[in-house]
Design a protein around this motif. Structure first.
Motif, short mmCIF file in Angstrom:
data_model
loop_
_atom_site.label_atom_id
_atom_site.label_comp_id
_atom_site.label_asym_id
_atom_site.label_seq_id
_atom_site.Cartn_x
_atom_site.Cartn_y
_atom_site.Cartn_z
N LYS A 141 0.81 -1.22 0.00
CA LYS A 141 0.00 0.00 0.00
C LYS A 141 0.84 1.27 0.00
O LYS A 141 0.29 2.37 -0.02
CB LYS A 141 -0.93 0.02 1.21
N TYR A 199 2.55 2.56 2.50
CA TYR A 199 2.04 3.25 3.70
C TYR A 199 2.99 3.01 4.86
O TYR A 199 3.44 1.88 5.10
CB TYR A 199 0.65 2.72 4.05
N SER A 216 1.52 9.61 9.53
CA SER A 216 1.34 8.60 8.49
C SER A 216 1.77 9.21 7.16
O SER A 216 1.47 10.37 6.87
CB SER A 216 -0.10 8.10 8.42
N GLU A 274 1.79 8.26 3.05
CA GLU A 274 1.22 7.35 2.07
C GLU A 274 1.53 7.86 0.66
O GLU A 274 1.45 9.06 0.40
CB GLU A 274 -0.28 7.22 2.26
N SER A 277 0.82 7.43 -3.56
CA SER A 277 -0.09 6.93 -4.58
C SER A 277 0.35 7.45 -5.94
O SER A 277 1.02 8.49 -6.04
CB SER A 277 -1.53 7.34 -4.27
#
Length: 173
Positions: free
Chosen positions: A91, A93, A114, A116, A118
């Motif tokens: 992911k 992440y 966090s 992340e 994409s």
């Protein structure tokens, strides 16, 4: 009758004092940047929990006393200790939290972060979210330990790190 009136006044004072006696409220940041590099290239840098000093200009060095724990020496400020909560390669992440604070080095008493990644067209969108509390959790913190200074420090750390990573991966550094 006097006893009842005294009890009523005492209860009103108690309730009024509760309304003014609260600690800090949780603060947050939510920063994003688009990096002109493939997700896997960006992830290789970001996912190395102890490698942050290689791309973040505010981090002088990192030591790892044990697996999943890192001690960041912040440039000109002192040390703080983070603990890795989750790393999900599929992911893209990563999440971690402040394990040992040093309010002289970084004006927060606790945080979770966090990161992340994409896909964004031909590049990568990097999201850096933080939830945290100011350094002084009392009702009347001094200016250097209040909510505003905590937000400012967290935003600066995220934005500076992301901008530096972008520059290094796009070949502009």
């Amino acid at each position: 009758m006097k006893l009842w009136a005294t009890a009523l006044m005492a209860s009103q004072l108690f309730v009024t004092s509760l309304a003014f006696a609260h600690g800090p409220t949780p603060q947050k940041i939510d920063e994003t940047i688009v990096i002109d590099a493939p997700v896997e290239t960006v992830w290789k840098k970001v996912s190395d929990f102890n490698g942050i000093a290689d791309w973040h200009p505010m981090v002088e060095s990192v030591t790892s006393p044990e697996e999943g724990t890192r001690v960041l020496k912040l440039k000109g400020k002192g040390e703080i200790t983070d603990s890795l909560d989750e790393k999900d390669d599929a992911k893209h992440y990563l999440s971690y939290r402040l394990l040992e604070e040093n309010i002289e080095a970084f004006p927060v008493s606790f945080y979770t972060v966090s990161i992340e990644l994409s896909k964004a067209n031909e590049g990568t969108e990097m999201s850096w979210k933080g939830r945290f509390y100011r350094a002084d959790t009392g009702n009347f913190p001094p200016e250097q330990y209040n909510d505003e200074s905590a937000v400012k420090a967290m935003e600066a750390f995220a934005k500076t790190g992301m901008a530096s990573l972008k520059e290094s991966l796009e070949g502009k550094k």
